[in-house]
Scaffold this motif. Structure first.
Motif, mmCIF file in Angstrom:
data_model
loop_
_atom_site.group_PDB
_atom_site.id
_atom_site.type_symbol
_atom_site.label_atom_id
_atom_site.label_comp_id
_atom_site.label_asym_id
_atom_site.label_seq_id
_atom_site.Cartn_x
_atom_site.Cartn_y
_atom_site.Cartn_z
ATOM 1 N N TYR A 491 0.875 -0.940 0.023
ATOM 2 C CA TYR A 491 0.112 0.360 0.137
ATOM 3 C C TYR A 491 0.877 0.861 -0.056
ATOM 4 C CZ TYR A 491 -3.556 -3.435 1.140
ATOM 5 O OH TYR A 491 -4.275 -4.593 1.342
ATOM 6 N N LEU A 492 0.258 2.095 0.036
ATOM 7 C CA LEU A 492 1.120 3.214 -0.685
ATOM 8 C C LEU A 492 -0.037 4.662 -0.321
ATOM 9 C CD1 LEU A 492 3.760 4.710 -3.428
ATOM 10 C CD2 LEU A 492 2.075 6.288 -2.181
ATOM 11 N N ILE A 493 0.501 5.514 0.792
ATOM 12 C CA ILE A 493 -0.080 6.873 1.203
ATOM 13 C C ILE A 493 0.962 8.233 0.581
ATOM 14 C CG2 ILE A 493 -1.070 8.330 2.898
ATOM 15 C CD1 ILE A 493 -1.551 5.065 4.220
ATOM 16 N N ASP A 494 -0.195 8.654 -0.823
ATOM 17 C CA ASP A 494 0.999 9.755 -0.620
ATOM 18 C C ASP A 494 -0.187 10.870 -1.288
ATOM 19 O OD1 ASP A 494 2.933 11.116 -1.979
ATOM 20 O OD2 ASP A 494 1.524 10.527 -4.286
ATOM 21 N N ARG A 495 0.036 12.211 -1.449
ATOM 22 C CA ARG A 495 -1.236 13.462 -1.466
ATOM 23 C C ARG A 495 -0.607 13.579 -3.227
ATOM 24 N NH1 ARG A 495 0.877 18.394 -1.460
ATOM 25 N NH2 ARG A 495 2.454 18.505 -0.113
ATOM 26 N N ASP A 496 -1.738 13.727 -3.576
ATOM 27 C CA ASP A 496 -1.679 14.001 -5.306
ATOM 28 C C ASP A 496 -0.826 16.119 -5.479
ATOM 29 O OD1 ASP A 496 -2.111 12.181 -6.416
ATOM 30 O OD2 ASP A 496 -3.869 12.456 -7.132
ATOM 31 N N THR A 497 -0.436 16.056 -6.287
ATOM 32 C CA THR A 497 0.494 17.462 -6.056
ATOM 33 C C THR A 497 0.890 17.793 -7.795
ATOM 34 O OG1 THR A 497 2.154 18.930 -6.136
ATOM 35 C CG2 THR A 497 2.671 16.687 -6.027
ATOM 36 N N GLU A 498 0.257 19.139 -8.317
ATOM 37 C CA GLU A 498 1.363 19.022 -9.840
ATOM 38 C C GLU A 498 2.363 19.303 -9.461
ATOM 39 O OE1 GLU A 498 -1.079 19.902 -12.353
ATOM 40 O OE2 GLU A 498 -2.621 18.784 -10.133
ATOM 41 N N ASP A 499 3.103 19.097 -8.832
ATOM 42 C CA ASP A 499 4.679 19.759 -9.194
ATOM 43 C C ASP A 499 5.324 18.893 -8.881
ATOM 44 O OD1 ASP A 499 4.576 22.781 -9.036
ATOM 45 O OD2 ASP A 499 4.103 22.315 -6.553
ATOM 46 N N TRP A 500 5.727 17.049 -9.614
ATOM 47 C CA TRP A 500 5.417 16.287 -9.579
ATOM 48 C C TRP A 500 7.576 16.244 -9.648
ATOM 49 C CZ3 TRP A 500 6.779 13.666 -13.876
ATOM 50 C CH2 TRP A 500 6.162 14.495 -14.703
ATOM 51 N N THR A 501 8.197 15.255 -9.274
ATOM 52 C CA THR A 501 8.947 14.949 -9.900
ATOM 53 C C THR A 501 10.100 13.811 -9.820
ATOM 54 O OG1 THR A 501 10.291 15.030 -7.659
ATOM 55 C CG2 THR A 501 10.069 17.225 -8.646
ATOM 56 N N ALA A 502 10.720 13.516 -10.114
ATOM 57 C CA ALA A 502 10.960 11.543 -10.616
ATOM 58 C C ALA A 502 11.038 10.967 -9.813
ATOM 59 C CB ALA A 502 12.204 11.277 -11.159
ATOM 60 N N LEU A 503 11.344 11.671 -8.422
ATOM 61 C CA LEU A 503 11.554 10.688 -6.291
ATOM 62 C C LEU A 503 10.301 11.389 -6.129
ATOM 63 C CD1 LEU A 503 15.301 12.144 -5.760
ATOM 64 C CD2 LEU A 503 14.164 10.231 -6.220
ATOM 65 N N GLU A 504 9.129 12.369 -7.117
ATOM 66 C CA GLU A 504 8.204 12.284 -5.988
ATOM 67 C C GLU A 504 6.729 12.231 -7.366
ATOM 68 O OE1 GLU A 504 7.771 16.022 -3.853
ATOM 69 O OE2 GLU A 504 9.452 14.872 -2.016
ATOM 70 N N PRO A 505 6.533 10.716 -8.008
ATOM 71 C CA PRO A 505 5.415 11.339 -8.544
ATOM 72 C C PRO A 505 4.368 11.153 -8.524
ATOM 73 C CG PRO A 505 6.576 9.166 -8.383
ATOM 74 C CD PRO A 505 7.455 9.700 -7.538
ATOM 75 N N ARG A 506 3.590 11.410 -9.382
ATOM 76 C CA ARG A 506 1.957 10.705 -9.135
ATOM 77 C C ARG A 506 2.216 9.734 -9.086
ATOM 78 N NH1 ARG A 506 -2.688 15.474 -11.186
ATOM 79 N NH2 ARG A 506 -4.744 14.621 -9.953
ATOM 80 N N TYR A 507 1.732 8.877 -7.586
ATOM 81 C CA TYR A 507 1.197 8.008 -7.826
ATOM 82 C C TYR A 507 0.144 7.378 -8.625
ATOM 83 C CZ TYR A 507 6.084 7.217 -5.441
ATOM 84 O OH TYR A 507 7.015 6.941 -5.002
ATOM 85 N N SER A 508 -0.793 7.813 -8.019
ATOM 86 C CA SER A 508 -1.978 7.577 -8.507
ATOM 87 C C SER A 508 -2.439 7.504 -9.607
ATOM 88 C CB SER A 508 -2.846 8.357 -7.217
ATOM 89 O OG SER A 508 -3.001 10.371 -8.464
ATOM 90 N N ALA A 509 -1.659 8.353 -10.823
ATOM 91 C CA ALA A 509 -2.157 7.838 -12.069
ATOM 92 C C ALA A 509 -1.099 6.776 -12.797
ATOM 93 C CB ALA A 509 -1.753 9.344 -12.685
ATOM 94 N N SER A 510 -1.010 5.929 -11.727
ATOM 95 C CA SER A 510 0.724 5.143 -13.095
ATOM 96 C C SER A 510 -0.435 4.129 -11.913
ATOM 97 C CB SER A 510 1.775 4.886 -11.382
ATOM 98 O OG SER A 510 1.910 3.712 -12.212
#
Length: 565
Positions: A491-510
């Motif tokens: 499981y993964l808990i994350d916050r969506d953001t427009e300022d995504w990076t390689a280390l902080e991708p938008r996991y929910s879109a994967s």
């Protein structure tokens, strides 16, 4: 400033006061957010470890540094164990019952403080102080927090309530407990009490006697407890002072803020009462001269409000600033603002003399304080709602883990198989291991843009607290050993953001992740400053942007099973 008891206006009894305050503090215990990662990793996590043998350890609890005391943790662990016996294995209930207990203790401390204020300054200042404490957004945040600064706030209120009531020995004991068990810097708030006993009343033997008793009551057990857990003699209050004062790097490693940080923060938590409190002493000295107050009354006033200015002098000048550092002076902000409002009533009464017959000065000036109180309460409610709506999502998501664990359609792992819940950039919003469903669920860290030192799990075994953990430092240097590969995450808990990076991708879109639950979370960078700070009906929704705080489940296991078939 004190008026005769026969002329006193109505004020709530201590019993009624306690019931009012307890109601407010229980609401705070249930609805306030965990706003500080230090609360999670430095207090909830060691408490979880002492209760269940599992939890995260920070460098402060390494025997190599030992700047935190287990004595403070044990004060909470004992009632936690009792709650666990009564409530069973549901650790979330233990978490909230502990917060409720803290809220009740805060209400009791506030009641003692209120009663002392009434005795020293009169019922009008007493009831104004009560109103400001009762509705304050700052008290809502601090009252049920598992933090030494909150603990010191409780005991400081007890100390000054007893001092105002003519019980200086209880004041000395309370300040000592606050500094030794809670936060050593809070001892500075006891300076006026020490001055009163030593210089004004010249009771040197009395002061030494009760100080010695306090050391025996609190320092000796604290050292013995820490000696048991650290495996060596440790004086944790001294260690934290040495680290912050003479270590050469101190807390500045964890960020610095300008003076405006405390100005803005104070206004958010006490709005206009904070502004009155900051200017209270010069204003009250001027009005005391104008109202021809007795010198003794003015001296009492100065000494009673001096803790606020002592604290400002110490902490406002430090580069490293945090909201929790202000908790111990929250009661003095309320008291200082109350005394200013009371003086305004007296001045207004003086100006109106001759137009009205002789009455108590509050009878025809209460509209001033009533109006101020309504504005104050409305802004505080607005702030509390804004924080809840904007930042309560992490608690909602971690509670959801318990439902997921009980649903075999979602959680397909065997009950005895470890489940990894991963966090990347949202590591600091983890509320504590009390929110993990059981011992087989583990929080894991993913590499993100954060480059500081993360905590690590305690070692197992009865001597875990005595072991010097590997890969720890007191310089906030990053330790790569903390991170796991994302492929190990269930499981993964994350916050969506427009300022995504390689280390902080938008996991929910994967495609590797599927959404289990999403809760709105305030995007502060894309929201209006005023409308994100205070909830204003029909306007805040138009000027604030929310993103999704997500609980995600991996789809990799499904892919692997299809390939095998």
């Amino acid at each position: 400033m004190r008026i005769s008891s026969s002329d006193e206006p109505w004020s709530p009894t201590p019993g009624t006061t306690f019931k009012l305050l307890m109601s407010a503090r229980l609401c705070a215990a249930l609805w306030s957010v965990v706003s500080d990662c230090d609360e999670t990793y430095n207090y909830w996590e060691p408490a979880h470890f002492l209760n269940y043998g599992k939890g995260f350890q920070t460098w402060e609890y390494s025997p190599a540094y030992a700047i935190r005391s287990y004595a403070y943790i044990l004060l909470h662990v004992l009632p936690m164990k009792l709650c666990a016996l009564l409530l069973g294995e549901n650790t979330i209930l233990v978490f909230y019952m502990t917060r409720c207990l803290l809220g009740v203790l805060c209400a009791l401390s506030e009641m003692i403080f209120y009663r002392g204020v009434c005795e020293r300054f009169g019922s009008n200042i007493g009831r104004l102080t009560l109103i400001l404490l009762l509705f304050s957004a700052g008290m809502f945040t601090s009252s049920a927090a598992f933090l030494p600064s909150s603990f010191s706030m409780y005991l400081t209120m007890v100390a000054f309530g007893c001092w105002f009531s003519g019980k200086p020995h209880m004041s000395i004991i309370s300040i000592a407990a606050s500094a030794i068990i809670g936060w050593p810097f809070a001892a500075a708030l006891g300076i006026p009490i020490a001055v009163d006993v030593l210089i004004v009343k010249k009771q040197f033997v009395y002061f030494v006697k009760w100080s010695t008793i306090s050391l025996i009551l609190f320092l000796v057990p604290s050292v013995l407890i820490d000696m048991h857990y650290y495996g060596k003699i440790v004086i944790a209050p001294l260690n934290i002072v040495l680290y912050n004062v003479i270590s050469g790097h101190g807390p500045e490693l964890y960020g610095v803020e300008p003076l405006s940080y405390y100005i803005i923060n104070g206004f958010l938590n006490f709005n206009f009462a904070y502004l009155l409190a900051l200017g209270s002493l010069p204003f009250l000295l001027l009005t005391s001269w104008f109202l021809k107050s007795k010198t003794s009354s003015v001296l009492q006033l100065v000494m009673s409000l001096s803790p606020l200015y002592i604290w400002i002098l110490i902490f406002f000048t430090r580069p490293h600033k945090e909201e929790r550092f202000l908790f111990p002076i929250y009661p003095f902000i309320a008291l200082a603002a109350a005394t200013v409002l009371d003086s305004l009533q007296r001045l207004l009464d003086l100006l109106q003399q001759g137009q009205k017959k002789a009455t108590h000065y509050t009878e025809h000036t209460n509209w001033v304080t009533a109006g101020f109180s309504l504005i104050f309460a409305a802004l505080c409610f607005s702030r509390i709602i804004a924080v809840y709506q904007g930042y309560h999502a992490p608690l909602d998501i971690y509670v959801e883990l318990h439902r997921v664990a009980a649903d075999p359609k979602i959680h397909t792992l065997a009950p005895d198989k470890p489940a990894n819940v991963c966090v990347g950039k949202e590591w600091y919003r983890f509320p504590s291991s009390f929110f993990l469903p059981n011992r087989n669920w583990h929080l894991q860290f993913l590499k993100s843009e954060f480059q500081g030192l993360l905590p690590k799990p305690y070692e197992s075994g009865s001597d875990a607290t005595r072991l010097i953990p590997s890969h720890m430092n007191d310089m906030n240097r990053e330790e790569p050993s903390r991170y796991v590969d994302v492929k190990r995450c269930h499981y993964l808990i994350d916050r969506d953001t427009e300022d995504w990076t390689a280390l902080e991708p938008r996991y929910s879109a994967s495609k590797d992740w599927t959404v289990v639950k999403q809760v709105p979370f305030l995007d502060a960078s894309r929201s209006h400053r005023v409308f994100r700070a205070f909830f204003i009906p029909f306007l805040s929704t138009d000027h604030c942007t929310f993103t999704s705080y997500s609980l995600l489940k991996t789809t990799r296991s499904k892919k692997h099973s299809k390939q095998r078939s």
